[in-house]
Design a protein around this motif. Sequence first.
Motif, PDB file in Angstrom:
ATOM      1  N   LEU A   1      46.347  40.893  32.747  1.00 39.39           N
ATOM      2  CA  LEU A   1      45.168  41.177  33.125  1.00 39.39           C
ATOM      3  C   LEU A   1      44.473  41.694  31.782  1.00 39.39           C
ATOM      4  O   LEU A   1      45.018  42.685  31.347  1.00 39.39           O
ATOM      5  N   GLY A   2      43.297  41.093  31.434  1.00 43.75           N
ATOM      6  CA  GLY A   2      42.810  41.429  30.259  1.00 43.75           C
ATOM      7  C   GLY A   2      42.150  42.856  30.478  1.00 43.75           C
ATOM      8  O   GLY A   2      41.229  42.904  31.175  1.00 43.75           O
ATOM      9  N   ILE A   3      42.267  43.671  29.388  1.00 48.88           N
ATOM     10  CA  ILE A   3      41.588  45.105  29.498  1.00 48.88           C
ATOM     11  C   ILE A   3      41.168  45.751  28.081  1.00 48.88           C
ATOM     12  O   ILE A   3      41.772  45.040  27.052  1.00 48.88           O
ATOM     13  N   GLY A   4      39.971  45.946  28.009  1.00 53.42           N
ATOM     14  CA  GLY A   4      39.496  46.616  26.808  1.00 53.42           C
ATOM     15  C   GLY A   4      39.322  47.957  26.821  1.00 53.42           C
ATOM     16  O   GLY A   4      38.903  48.550  27.807  1.00 53.42           O
ATOM     17  N   GLN A   5      39.699  48.699  25.896  1.00 48.03           N
ATOM     18  CA  GLN A   5      39.832  50.153  25.623  1.00 48.03           C
ATOM     19  C   GLN A   5      39.648  50.698  24.191  1.00 48.03           C
ATOM     20  O   GLN A   5      40.397  50.392  23.266  1.00 48.03           O
ATOM     21  N   ASP A   6      38.416  51.316  24.046  1.00 41.55           N
ATOM     22  CA  ASP A   6      37.889  52.354  22.930  1.00 41.55           C
ATOM     23  C   ASP A   6      39.077  53.392  23.087  1.00 41.55           C
ATOM     24  O   ASP A   6      38.433  54.478  23.496  1.00 41.55           O
ATOM     25  N   ASP A   7      39.699  53.559  22.258  1.00 41.67           N
ATOM     26  CA  ASP A   7      40.764  54.635  22.352  1.00 41.67           C
ATOM     27  C   ASP A   7      40.338  55.751  21.118  1.00 41.67           C
ATOM     28  O   ASP A   7      40.950  55.996  20.208  1.00 41.67           O
ATOM     29  N   GLY A   8      39.185  56.260  21.440  1.00 38.80           N
ATOM     30  CA  GLY A   8      38.523  57.020  20.416  1.00 38.80           C
ATOM     31  C   GLY A   8      38.989  58.496  20.383  1.00 38.80           C
ATOM     32  O   GLY A   8      39.646  59.043  21.284  1.00 38.80           O
ATOM     33  N   HIS A   9      38.526  59.029  19.451  1.00 39.00           N
ATOM     34  CA  HIS A   9      38.918  60.432  19.011  1.00 39.00           C
ATOM     35  C   HIS A   9      38.117  61.637  19.919  1.00 39.00           C
ATOM     36  O   HIS A   9      38.873  62.490  20.086  1.00 39.00           O
ATOM     37  N   ASP A  10      37.095  61.033  20.424  1.00 41.38           N
ATOM     38  CA  ASP A  10      36.440  62.007  21.419  1.00 41.38           C
ATOM     39  C   ASP A  10      36.563  61.542  22.848  1.00 41.38           C
ATOM     40  O   ASP A  10      36.910  62.544  24.004  1.00 41.38           O
ATOM     41  N   THR A  11      36.583  60.352  23.042  1.00 38.45           N
ATOM     42  CA  THR A  11      37.011  59.776  24.711  1.00 38.45           C
ATOM     43  C   THR A  11      37.601  58.433  24.565  1.00 38.45           C
ATOM     44  O   THR A  11      37.399  57.752  23.714  1.00 38.45           O
ATOM     45  N   ILE A  12      38.418  58.447  25.602  1.00 32.84           N
ATOM     46  CA  ILE A  12      38.972  57.035  25.895  1.00 32.84           C
ATOM     47  C   ILE A  12      38.059  56.375  26.901  1.00 32.84           C
ATOM     48  O   ILE A  12      37.908  56.886  28.060  1.00 32.84           O
ATOM     49  N   LYS A  13      37.522  55.359  26.378  1.00 35.75           N
ATOM     50  CA  LYS A  13      36.690  54.440  27.472  1.00 35.75           C
ATOM     51  C   LYS A  13      37.254  53.089  27.530  1.00 35.75           C
ATOM     52  O   LYS A  13      37.769  52.413  26.564  1.00 35.75           O
ATOM     53  N   THR A  14      37.241  52.808  29.046  1.00 38.14           N
ATOM     54  CA  THR A  14      38.015  51.539  29.244  1.00 38.14           C
ATOM     55  C   THR A  14      37.303  50.699  30.118  1.00 38.14           C
ATOM     56  O   THR A  14      36.510  51.321  30.948  1.00 38.14           O
ATOM     57  N   CYS A  15      37.133  49.338  29.846  1.00 38.62           N
ATOM     58  CA  CYS A  15      36.503  48.455  30.670  1.00 38.62           C
ATOM     59  C   CYS A  15      37.665  47.355  31.364  1.00 38.62           C
ATOM     60  O   CYS A  15      38.462  46.813  30.427  1.00 38.62           O
ATOM     61  N   PHE A  16      37.595  47.335  32.664  1.00 41.35           N
ATOM     62  CA  PHE A  16      38.602  46.794  33.310  1.00 41.35           C
ATOM     63  C   PHE A  16      38.233  45.705  34.265  1.00 41.35           C
ATOM     64  O   PHE A  16      38.824  45.200  35.218  1.00 41.35           O
ATOM     65  N   GLY A  17      36.962  45.314  34.168  1.00 48.15           N
ATOM     66  CA  GLY A  17      36.510  44.095  35.008  1.00 48.15           C
ATOM     67  C   GLY A  17      35.030  44.122  35.309  1.00 48.15           C
ATOM     68  O   GLY A  17      34.399  45.092  34.548  1.00 48.15           O
ATOM     69  N   TYR A  18      34.431  43.084  36.096  1.00 46.22           N
ATOM     70  CA  TYR A  18      32.945  43.119  36.044  1.00 46.22           C
ATOM     71  C   TYR A  18      32.944  42.938  37.522  1.00 46.22           C
ATOM     72  O   TYR A  18      33.473  42.125  38.102  1.00 46.22           O
ATOM     73  N   ASP A  19      31.967  43.582  38.428  1.00 41.99           N
ATOM     74  CA  ASP A  19      31.795  43.422  39.818  1.00 41.99           C
ATOM     75  C   ASP A  19      30.471  42.589  40.097  1.00 41.99           C
ATOM     76  O   ASP A  19      29.309  43.069  39.993  1.00 41.99           O
ATOM     77  N   PRO A  20      30.881  41.307  40.457  1.00 41.76           N
ATOM     78  CA  PRO A  20      29.405  40.401  40.779  1.00 41.76           C
ATOM     79  C   PRO A  20      28.693  40.899  41.581  1.00 41.76           C
ATOM     80  O   PRO A  20      27.345  40.628  41.607  1.00 41.76           O
ATOM     81  N   LYS A  21      29.149  41.615  42.715  1.00 38.35           N
ATOM     82  CA  LYS A  21      28.299  42.037  43.783  1.00 38.35           C
ATOM     83  C   LYS A  21      27.337  43.265  43.205  1.00 38.35           C
ATOM     84  O   LYS A  21      26.344  43.218  43.747  1.00 38.35           O
ATOM     85  N   THR A  22      27.589  43.980  42.592  1.00 36.92           N
ATOM     86  CA  THR A  22      26.914  45.141  41.998  1.00 36.92           C
ATOM     87  C   THR A  22      26.175  44.761  40.685  1.00 36.92           C
ATOM     88  O   THR A  22      25.183  45.388  40.384  1.00 36.92           O
ATOM     89  N   GLY A  23      26.684  43.705  39.975  1.00 34.51           N
ATOM     90  CA  GLY A  23      26.118  43.388  38.626  1.00 34.51           C
ATOM     91  C   GLY A  23      26.607  44.382  37.491  1.00 34.51           C
ATOM     92  O   GLY A  23      25.974  44.579  36.610  1.00 34.51           O
ATOM     93  N   LYS A  24      27.604  45.257  37.866  1.00 37.18           N
ATOM     94  CA  LYS A  24      28.014  46.198  37.050  1.00 37.18           C
ATOM     95  C   LYS A  24      29.555  46.340  36.383  1.00 37.18           C
ATOM     96  O   LYS A  24      30.525  45.574  37.138  1.00 37.18           O
ATOM     97  N   TYR A  25      29.621  46.455  35.188  1.00 37.44           N
ATOM     98  CA  TYR A  25      31.131  46.470  34.878  1.00 37.44           C
ATOM     99  C   TYR A  25      32.129  47.710  35.212  1.00 37.44           C
ATOM    100  O   TYR A  25      31.370  48.760  35.649  1.00 37.44           O
ATOM    101  N   LEU A  26      33.177  47.532  35.241  1.00 30.58           N
ATOM    102  CA  LEU A  26      34.141  48.796  35.929  1.00 30.58           C
ATOM    103  C   LEU A  26      34.669  49.387  34.476  1.00 30.58           C
ATOM    104  O   LEU A  26      35.259  49.038  33.778  1.00 30.58           O
ATOM    105  N   TYR A  27      34.405  50.687  34.650  1.00 34.71           N
ATOM    106  CA  TYR A  27      34.892  51.645  33.651  1.00 34.71           C
ATOM    107  C   TYR A  27      35.711  52.583  33.820  1.00 34.71           C
ATOM    108  O   TYR A  27      35.808  53.251  35.078  1.00 34.71           O
ATOM    109  N   GLY A  28      36.352  53.223  32.854  1.00 30.92           N
ATOM    110  CA  GLY A  28      37.019  54.629  32.807  1.00 30.92           C
ATOM    111  C   GLY A  28      36.501  55.282  31.748  1.00 30.92           C
ATOM    112  O   GLY A  28      36.374  54.788  30.657  1.00 30.92           O
ATOM    113  N   TYR A  29      36.425  56.604  32.049  1.00 28.39           N
ATOM    114  CA  TYR A  29      35.855  57.544  30.898  1.00 28.39           C
ATOM    115  C   TYR A  29      36.768  58.897  31.056  1.00 28.39           C
ATOM    116  O   TYR A  29      36.525  59.677  31.725  1.00 28.39           O
ATOM    117  N   HIS A  30      37.739  59.121  29.926  1.00 28.10           N
ATOM    118  CA  HIS A  30      38.476  59.949  30.009  1.00 28.10           C
ATOM    119  C   HIS A  30      38.521  60.917  28.580  1.00 28.10           C
ATOM    120  O   HIS A  30      38.615  60.179  27.568  1.00 28.10           O
TER     121      HIS A  30
END
Length: 373
Positions: A6-35
Motif C-alpha cells: 500500500l503506497g503511503i506518503g509521510q512527511d516526517d518533519g521536525h514539528d509534525t508528522i503528516k501522513t497521506c494514505f489515500g483519496y476518498d472519491p466520494k468526498t473528494g478529499k485526501y486521507l490525512y494523519g497529523y501528529h
Amino acid sequence: MKHQLLGIGQDDGHDTIKTCFGYDPKTGKYLYGYHKSRAVEGLQQIMSMGNHPGAAYETEGRSYTVADGQALIRALDTRTIDYPYSDLNRTLVNHALAECGLNSAPLYLVTGLPVDQYYKDGKPNLELINKKKQSLAKPVRRHGAGAALAQIGKQNVVSEAIAAFYDALLNHDGTMDKDIETLISRRPVAVVDLGGKTLDIAVVVENVNGVYKDRSGTENIGVLELIAKVAERIKSKFNLSNDPPPSYVEEAFRTKVYELFGVAEDVSEIVETSCREYLADVMNFFVKKVGDGSDLGAAIFVGGGTALIKSALGEDAFALVYKGKRIISPDPEFANARGMWKFANFVVRPEERIVEGHDLISQTVDAPVELAA
C-alpha cells in the motif's frame, strides 16, 4: 506469497508528522494523519502525563512515550542533525502510521529529506538516503495494549520540495494538472517550503528534469523559530513566568487572541508583525538563491509555515517574498505528504510495490531498498 504494498506518503518533519494514505472519491478529499513530533524519553512519564500505554514504544534498546496531545510537556528537541535516522524519528513515524490505522497491510513508505540533505554535489546523497531507510526498517515494539504496528515492506526517499512539486503536477488519479504541465514545459518553477526546522527552496528544471542546484537550497529558519518568537513576545508583553506552549501559540496565529488566566487577550499585533518579519527573512533567502525570480514561471508555497502565515495574514502576504505568479498549495502543510503519496502510487512502477512474504520480513528488520528509477 506475494504482497501488494500500500503506497503511503509521510512527511516526517521536525514539528509534525503528516501522513497521506489515500483519496476518498466520494468526498473528494485526501486521507490525512497529523501528529506532532513530540515525545519524551523513557516510560516513567506515562502516568504523570495521563497517557495510555499504547503510546509508549521501545526501539534499539531505548524507550519513548509520545506526547502528541500534552501541550505542557517538555518534549525532546527534534532539530538535530541526526533526526532523520534517529530512534526518536523511527518511533514517531511508527506511532503516526499506527494512529492512521495502517496496521492491516504491508506498506510502500515514501518519506523525505530537505534539499540540502537530499542532494550532495548535485546528486542524490545515497549515503544519507540509505541511512534513513535502514533506520526506518529497524523494529519498533509497543509497550502495553494497542493496535499492531504497520509493516514497512519497501521504502523510498525523495526531496521534500520535489515532493511538493509532484503534488502540484499530479491529480489524485495520477493524471497531469494541465496548467502546471504547461507551466513547467516552458519555465522553471520554484517550490518554497516553509517547514518546521528549515526553509527549503528548490527550482525545478523545465519538464521536471531535476533541479537547478545553484538556485536551490536550505536555510535553518523554519517556522518553529517564528512560533518561538511569538511565544517570547507574548511572555514579555504580559510579564509571564511560564513559557507559552507552542500549540497554544499556533492557535493564536488563527485567532489573533491568546488566553491567559482564562481571559482572551488580543495578540494580533504580535502575530502579524512577527509574520512579516519572518517573511522578510524568507524573501532574503529567496533573493540570495533565486534572484528576483523574473525568469521563473511561478513560485509554489507549501509547508506548515505557509499554512500558519496564510491563516494570520492571508495569501497576499506572500507577495512580500515573490511578486510574480504565486501558487498557494491547498492544505499547504500536507503538500509534501500528498506528493509523496502520489510518488508512491503513480511514479513508482507497480512491480516495485510487490514483495514476497519472506522479503517483507527482512525489509521490516534491516534491509535497505534501492532508490526507484
